[in-house]
Design a protein around this motif. Sequence first.
Motif, PDB file in Angstrom:
ATOM      1  N   UNK A 270      23.630  -9.407  19.111  1.00 13.16           N
ATOM      2  CA  UNK A 270      22.750  -7.043  19.658  1.00 13.16           C
ATOM      3  C   UNK A 270      23.264  -7.657  21.169  1.00 13.16           C
ATOM      4  N   UNK A 271      22.129  -8.552  21.967  1.00 15.18           N
ATOM      5  CA  UNK A 271      21.497  -8.724  22.462  1.00 15.18           C
ATOM      6  C   UNK A 271      21.229 -10.215  23.565  1.00 15.18           C
ATOM      7  N   UNK A 272      20.727 -10.667  24.409  1.00 14.60           N
ATOM      8  CA  UNK A 272      20.672 -11.815  24.553  1.00 14.60           C
ATOM      9  C   UNK A 272      19.540 -11.234  25.740  1.00 14.60           C
ATOM     10  N   UNK A 273      18.119 -12.136  25.300  1.00 17.61           N
ATOM     11  CA  UNK A 273      17.290 -12.033  26.471  1.00 17.61           C
ATOM     12  C   UNK A 273      16.717 -13.086  27.127  1.00 17.61           C
ATOM     13  N   UNK A 274      16.815 -13.338  28.641  1.00 17.24           N
ATOM     14  CA  UNK A 274      16.233 -14.389  29.311  1.00 17.24           C
ATOM     15  C   UNK A 274      14.748 -14.395  29.439  1.00 17.24           C
TER      16      UNK A 274
ATOM     17  N   UNK B 261      23.394  -8.808   9.532  1.00 20.58           N
ATOM     18  CA  UNK B 261      23.524 -10.282   9.506  1.00 20.58           C
ATOM     19  C   UNK B 261      23.681  -9.471  11.820  1.00 20.58           C
ATOM     20  N   UNK B 262      23.095  -8.658  12.763  1.00 18.28           N
ATOM     21  CA  UNK B 262      23.464  -8.853  14.024  1.00 18.28           C
ATOM     22  C   UNK B 262      21.639  -9.098  13.865  1.00 18.28           C
ATOM     23  N   UNK B 263      21.613 -10.075  14.726  1.00 18.33           N
ATOM     24  CA  UNK B 263      20.916 -10.732  16.034  1.00 18.33           C
ATOM     25  C   UNK B 263      20.232 -10.575  17.315  1.00 18.33           C
ATOM     26  N   UNK B 264      19.259 -10.781  17.556  1.00 17.87           N
ATOM     27  CA  UNK B 264      18.778 -10.859  19.120  1.00 17.87           C
ATOM     28  C   UNK B 264      18.745 -12.526  19.342  1.00 17.87           C
ATOM     29  N   UNK B 265      18.907 -12.732  20.318  1.00 15.64           N
ATOM     30  CA  UNK B 265      19.018 -14.049  21.423  1.00 15.64           C
ATOM     31  C   UNK B 265      17.716 -14.185  22.536  1.00 15.64           C
TER      32      UNK B 265
ATOM     33  N   UNK C   8      17.946  -8.777  30.420  1.00 18.97           N
ATOM     34  CA  UNK C   8      16.697  -8.964  31.196  1.00 18.97           C
ATOM     35  C   UNK C   8      15.889 -10.590  30.774  1.00 18.97           C
ATOM     36  N   UNK C   9      15.672 -10.348  31.468  1.00 20.25           N
ATOM     37  CA  UNK C   9      14.589 -11.661  32.305  1.00 20.25           C
ATOM     38  C   UNK C   9      13.280 -11.143  32.376  1.00 20.25           C
TER      39      UNK C   9
ATOM     40  N   UNK D 203       8.416  -7.791  25.325  1.00 14.31           N
ATOM     41  CA  UNK D 203      10.244  -7.933  25.028  1.00 14.31           C
ATOM     42  C   UNK D 203      10.067  -7.711  23.671  1.00 14.31           C
ATOM     43  N   UNK D 204       8.929  -6.626  23.490  1.00 15.57           N
ATOM     44  CA  UNK D 204       9.449  -5.770  22.813  1.00 15.57           C
ATOM     45  C   UNK D 204      10.097  -4.475  23.520  1.00 15.57           C
ATOM     46  N   UNK D 205       9.649  -4.294  24.440  1.00 18.03           N
ATOM     47  CA  UNK D 205      10.102  -2.917  25.163  1.00 18.03           C
ATOM     48  C   UNK D 205      11.288  -3.450  25.627  1.00 18.03           C
ATOM     49  N   UNK D 206      12.261  -4.345  26.047  1.00 19.35           N
ATOM     50  CA  UNK D 206      13.384  -4.747  26.008  1.00 19.35           C
ATOM     51  C   UNK D 206      14.072  -4.786  24.651  1.00 19.35           C
ATOM     52  N   UNK D 207      13.992  -5.203  24.053  1.00 23.21           N
ATOM     53  CA  UNK D 207      14.345  -4.980  22.695  1.00 23.21           C
ATOM     54  C   UNK D 207      14.662  -3.637  21.763  1.00 23.21           C
ATOM     55  N   UNK D 208      13.588  -2.998  22.615  1.00 19.57           N
ATOM     56  CA  UNK D 208      13.970  -1.156  22.146  1.00 19.57           C
ATOM     57  C   UNK D 208      14.841  -0.785  23.098  1.00 19.57           C
TER      58      UNK D 208
END
Length: 887
Positions: A40-44, A77-81, A109-110, A337-342
Motif C-alpha cells: 500500500x505504501x512505504x514509510x521511512x 494480502x496488502x501491507x505497509x512497509x 513520508x519520513x 506512525x498511526x497518523x501516516x498509516x491512516x
Amino acid sequence: MDTFLSLNTFLILVLIISTQSLITADHKIADETMKNGSVIGIVGAILDNSSRAGKEEELAMTMAIEDFHSDYYSSTNQTLILHVINSDGDPMQAALAARDLISKQQVKAILGPQTWEETSLVAKVGSENHVPVLSFAEAAPKWANEIWPFLVQASHDHTNHMKAIAAIVQSWKWFQVNVIYEDRDSSANEFLPQFSFALREVNAKITHLLPLPPCPSSSMLSRELENLKRDQTRVFVVHLSSSQLGVQLFQKAKEMNMMEKDYVWITTDPLTGLVHSFNSSIISSMQGVLGVKRYFPDDSNRFHDFRNKFRKRFDLEHPEEDNNEPGIFAVQAYDAAWTVALAMKENSKVNNGQIFLEKILKSDFRGLSGKVEFNSDQRLPPADIFQIINVAGKSGYIEHGFWSEKSGFSLSLRENGKKSSSMEDLGLVFWPGFPMKTPEGWTPPTASKPLRIAVPGLSMFKEYVNVELNGNSLSFGGFSIDVFEAMLDELPYYLPHEFNLFNDTYDKLVEQIHLKNFDAVVGDVAITSQRYEHAEFTQPYTDLGLVMVVPVQSESSDKTWLFMKPFTKSMWVFIVLVNLYNGFVVWFIERNNFPELNGSILNQMGTLIWLAFSTLFSLQGGKLHSNLSRMTMVVWLFVALVITQIYTANLSSMLTVQRLEPTVTDIETLQSSNSMVGYCRGSYLERYLIEVLEFKHNNIKKFSSPEDYAKALRSREIGAAFLEVPAAKLFLAKYCKGFRMVGPTYKVGGYGYAFPRGSPMLPIINEALLKVYESGKIWELETTMLALEECEEKNEEDDDETKARSLSANSFWVLFIITGTTSTISLVSYLFRVYKSLFKHKTLVWRLMAAVIKYWGDGKKCFSRRISDVEESGTNSLNASDSRTRV
C-alpha cells in the motif's frame, strides 16, 4: 584546500556506503513485495538507535504499523512497509538517508529525526521531493514551514512547559535561576526566550546561562560547574535533549557536592521523560531532582495493551537496557506512525505529495498521547497538562502531581480534585540532601566570606554617613548605617558583613558593584535610572523628592496699614456692622429723651453713625433712660472691651515680632532673572536641573558642604539651592531661621541601598526594610537625628510658627451673637410696647394717620416732630387713663 575537499568527499562516500549497507536488506524485501503488487505504501524513519529515545521510537513505530495492518488489512494480502535508518545523531548522515529513502525506497513520508539539526536537513530534502516529514524534534522555529512546506511538527510545543517550571519557581518564592542547556541546535533559541518570558511573568529572572556541548570533557564540565557554584544562586534548570549528557552532568554535580543541602535542580523534557529508563546508579546521583514532563493518559485499555507488548519486545530487542517501560518518546512515535498509516489508507493510489500532506494535516483521532490534531502552523498544539516527578529512593521517582495553565497544581486530574496555585499544597518534596525545609534558592554570605559593603566617604551630611578613624580601624555610623543595621535585625538569619570606605563619586561607587568589587553599597545614595544600569536598589528608606531652599527676608518696611493687620477684613466688616446695629438700637430707644437725636433725616443718619462709634466713650449708663437701652449698652461695652484688648495685644505682637518671607517662591522667577542656583551630590542633579527644570548650564553651581550652601545663599551668590528632601531637612534643622523650603517637590528617587543586578538577597532585604518601616524604627531614628541638630541661628523669637497673625471673625462669633441677640431683644421689646400703646387708644391711631397726611402735605422735615408729638400725646393720654383707672 584540495586536500580538504578530498577529505570531505571521502567522508561523504563513506557515509553513503554505510547508509547503503544499512538498507540493503530492506531494499530486497521491498522489491519482492512490490513485485507482488501488495504494498500500500512505504514509510521511512530516521532515528538515532544509539539513544534510549531512538530505541523506544523504533519499536513503537513498528508496533503501530503492525497494529494498523492488523486492524485494517489482516484479511487481505496488502501491507505497509516501514524502513528505519540509524543516523547515529549525525545530521549529514540523516540527510543522506532521507535522499536514499525517497529516491530508492520511494517512501511517501519520513518519520523523525529527534534533533533539530537533523530535522532541518531532512526537511529540506523532503520539501524538494514533496515528501512529508513528521519531525520529533523538541521545537522547530515558527518560520520553518515557510521554508520547508512539507515539514510537520509531530511533537507538542513547549510554551506551556516553560510556564509550568515558572509556576514551580514562583511557588517556592525563588526569584533567580541558573539555566544549563545543550548548545547543539536551535531548540535553545526557542526554549530560552520562552522560559525567560515565563519567569518575568512571575517576577523571576535568569542569572546565569551555561551552554554545554554534546560531549563536554570532564575538566570542562568541572570548570563550568565550579563557576556556578561560586555564585549565590542555587536553583538550576536543566534543559538537555541527550540523556547521556544529563547523566554526565548529574554525576559530576554529585562529585562536586552540588547535590547537597541548599541546592535545587529542575529538569525539563526530554530529560525528565527518560528518567524512567535510568538505572539505580544514575538515580542515586539525581536524588532530590524535580522533573517536569508532558503528561499522557496511561489508564486506558489501549495503552495497557501497548505497554504489555512493548515491554516484552523491548526486553528481547534491547537486553542491555535496565528498564523496559515506554515513555513519551514511544507514545508520540506510535501516534505519528498511526497518523501516516491512516493517511495512506485513504490515499493509497494517489502519488501526489501535496494531497498526501493535506490528508496528514487533517488528522483527527484519539492517540496514545491524547488528541492528534494539527493546527494551521502544521504542528501539534501546545501540551496543556504536565506531570511533576521527584527523584527519590533507589527505585526511581515519585509522581508528585500535575500542573496545567487552567487549573494550576493538583494531586490528580479528577474534576473534583484539589487544585492550588502553589506547589506547596502538593505535599512534601524531597530536595537534594534531604533538608528539613525548602531551600531558599540561594546561599547567604558566611563568616568566612562576609558581604562586602562599600560606604561613601564623600557624604555631604555626616549625620547620614559618618566615617571616623579610631586608631588603626574605621568606625561607621550615621542614619543610613543605623537603618541598615535595624534592617539586618529583621532578617530570618544572620548576615555576616564588613564595611569598606570608598572615596570617590557616588556614580563610581555604584559601578563597583557591577565590577564585582563590592557586594552592596550602604549610604546616602540617591536612586537614579542611570545607576540602575550597574546595580539594583532597595525601596527608598527616606522621603522622595527634590526641593528648592531659598533665604528669607523681612517683610516690606511700609507700615501704613499695619494698624489694620490685627484683624482680617471680614473681622473689620463685622465690627462695623455690629456697631451700627447697636448704635441704631440705642438711638431708636433713646431718641425721645435727647433733643440732639432729633432733626432732619440726614441729620439723624449722621447722628446715628456718630453714636455708633462714640456711644462707648461719651454716653454712660447713668444717662440712659430706658432699661432696654441700658441692657444693650452693657453687653455692647463688654464685647467692645474684649475686642479692644485683643486688638491691642495683637498689634503689639506685630510691632515687636519680625515677619519673614522667602526671597523667591518659584523657579520661573529664578529663570527670568537669570539667577544662579546651587546643587550637590553628583551628576544626576546637574542633568535634572538642565534637562527637566531647564536651567542654563552656566547658571548652576556645585557645592560640597552645608556651610558653603548657607554662605552662598546669604551673600546672594545663588538665588536658591536644590536639595533632596532628606538633605533639605537636615540643612533646615541646622539653619532653622534664615532659610525656607518653597515651591513644589519634584519627584526623584530617595536614598536606597544598592545590590548587584539580580541579587537573590534583594527581595528578602526589601521585606526586612518594610518591617523596619512598619515598626516605626525609621521614624524614630530620623526624629532623633534631627533633634540632635542644633540650630545655629536660633534666638528667643520663634520663626513662622510663632509670628503674629491676623484674627478673623471666627474667633469672635460667640461675642457677636451675644451682643446682636441682646440688641435684637431690646428692639423687639420696645417696638412691641409702642405697638401695644398705639392700638390700645383709637384716638392715637387717628392722630397718627393725621400726622402722616400732614407729613405729605407739609413736607418730610416735619415728620419726625409729628411722630414725637403723637407719641408724647399718646403717653400723656396713657398716663391720664392709668390715673383714672387707679382712682
